[in-house]
Scaffold this motif. Sequence first.
Motif, PDB file in Angstrom:
ATOM      1  N   LYS A  40      53.508   4.704   9.478  1.00  0.00           N
ATOM      2  CA  LYS A  40      53.259   5.341   8.167  1.00  0.00           C
ATOM      3  C   LYS A  40      52.019   6.226   8.219  1.00  0.00           C
ATOM      4  O   LYS A  40      52.024   7.362   7.732  1.00  0.00           O
ATOM      5  N   PHE A  41      50.968   5.685   8.819  1.00  0.00           N
ATOM      6  CA  PHE A  41      49.726   6.447   8.922  1.00  0.00           C
ATOM      7  C   PHE A  41      49.927   7.712   9.751  1.00  0.00           C
ATOM      8  O   PHE A  41      49.489   8.808   9.352  1.00  0.00           O
ATOM      9  N   HIS A  42      50.586   7.577  10.899  1.00  0.00           N
ATOM     10  CA  HIS A  42      50.747   8.741  11.776  1.00  0.00           C
ATOM     11  C   HIS A  42      51.738   9.766  11.209  1.00  0.00           C
ATOM     12  O   HIS A  42      51.626  10.958  11.516  1.00  0.00           O
ATOM     13  N   LYS A  43      52.675   9.312  10.401  1.00  0.00           N
ATOM     14  CA  LYS A  43      53.556  10.279   9.747  1.00  0.00           C
ATOM     15  C   LYS A  43      52.761  11.105   8.739  1.00  0.00           C
ATOM     16  O   LYS A  43      52.944  12.322   8.625  1.00  0.00           O
ATOM     17  N   MET A  44      51.857  10.464   8.008  1.00  0.00           N
ATOM     18  CA  MET A  44      51.023  11.171   7.028  1.00  0.00           C
ATOM     19  C   MET A  44      50.126  12.206   7.704  1.00  0.00           C
ATOM     20  O   MET A  44      49.859  13.265   7.154  1.00  0.00           O
ATOM     21  N   THR A  45      49.664  11.877   8.921  1.00  0.00           N
ATOM     22  CA  THR A  45      48.778  12.802   9.631  1.00  0.00           C
ATOM     23  C   THR A  45      49.555  13.839  10.442  1.00  0.00           C
ATOM     24  O   THR A  45      48.957  14.701  11.086  1.00  0.00           O
ATOM     25  N   GLY A  46      50.895  13.720  10.451  1.00  0.00           N
ATOM     26  CA  GLY A  46      51.722  14.672  11.181  1.00  0.00           C
ATOM     27  C   GLY A  46      51.701  14.479  12.681  1.00  0.00           C
ATOM     28  O   GLY A  46      51.973  15.427  13.430  1.00  0.00           O
ATOM     29  N   ARG A  47      51.393  13.248  13.118  1.00  0.00           N
ATOM     30  CA  ARG A  47      51.308  12.989  14.568  1.00  0.00           C
ATOM     31  C   ARG A  47      52.057  11.727  14.927  1.00  0.00           C
ATOM     32  O   ARG A  47      51.496  10.758  15.429  1.00  0.00           O
TER      33      ARG A  47
END
Length: 384
Positions: free
Chosen positions: A121-128
Amino acid sequence: MVSNRIFLSSPHMGGSEEQYVKDAFEKNWIAPLGANVDEFENQVSRYTGAEAACAVSSGTGAIHLALDVLGVQRGDVVFCSTLTFVASANPILYMGATPVFIDSEMDSWNMSPAALEKALKFHKMTGRLPKAVIVVNLYGQSARMERIMEICNRYGVPVVEDAAESLGATYRGRASGTFGRIGIFSFNGNKIITTSGGGMIISDDELLVKKALKKATQAKESAIHYQHRTIGYNYRLSNICAGIGRGQMEVLDERIKKKREIFEQYVEGLCDISAVDFMPEIEGSFHTRWLSTLTIDPDKTIISPRDVIRHLSAHNIEARPVWKPMHMQPLFDRCAYFEEAEDHSKYLFENGLCLPSDTKMSEEDVERVIRLFRELLPVGKITA
């Protein structure tokens, strides 16, 4: 004397290995190809139900190849179980990628689906989003692969299943190593079966395995001369080592049976010690008990796993701590880490113990370990 030493987990030959190796010598097929390599791959494919397999020189090399054929590149992110041996994570660095470590859950000791989802979830929000997730099946037990695959498929991230320690284990009726896009096994000298040193890639995607095979043989093109378009590696398993593997596959089920018997003897001999908690076997799984592992509750005793290790060592018996998590290693001290709710992996490392699980141990050997263990940790609560 060394001959009387009780080992954690040492090679155990079954009887046929020497004949397969002798055949390789007699036919002068000692290079990284030949009948032993072909049949060893076939044996592992049949045993696991995987469509294709490629025998390589190490489990580490197998992970490296897996990341390469999945397209991991410099600057990418790759998630990895934190509670593991460094060989699971080093190939991420080989590719120039950035590791992100994921905590364990307490009931399987393997990757926490909750921590994994938090990280995704966190990395999807950051686009990575990560290019791959390496899930490690520890000490002979599968992670909760159905839940992990559901999460990773939802985010479109491929899974490399590091089953180096879990050949022969199952989860929900499927062989360990067959849930991910690519599975890997290790045949290092301490594993449940060995080729002295070696590994295997398995997959239902035959094209991926063919790509890995090409990469493992220096990425040679089809030409009468030596032609190369892409980077390759010298990772193929020798026909001699594969001969050992053929013989070892013939006794794999016997080795698993013995490992589980050793574990059950430890449980019977130590279950009345309130500070001891054995690694659980999660519902729907078949745990090979490659190593018999437990934790010692620090709230119930002043005796630590290191105390037990030293005591056993003084009697020529090998025991080890549980793996030190990657997020606690100096090599990875700048890498991100996602825990479930509290740091379970840290707890398991600080309080975990691997008891001798060598398949050549007699019942008397196991009883000796139990007796020495109980000298330090008798029944009941012992605190300062």
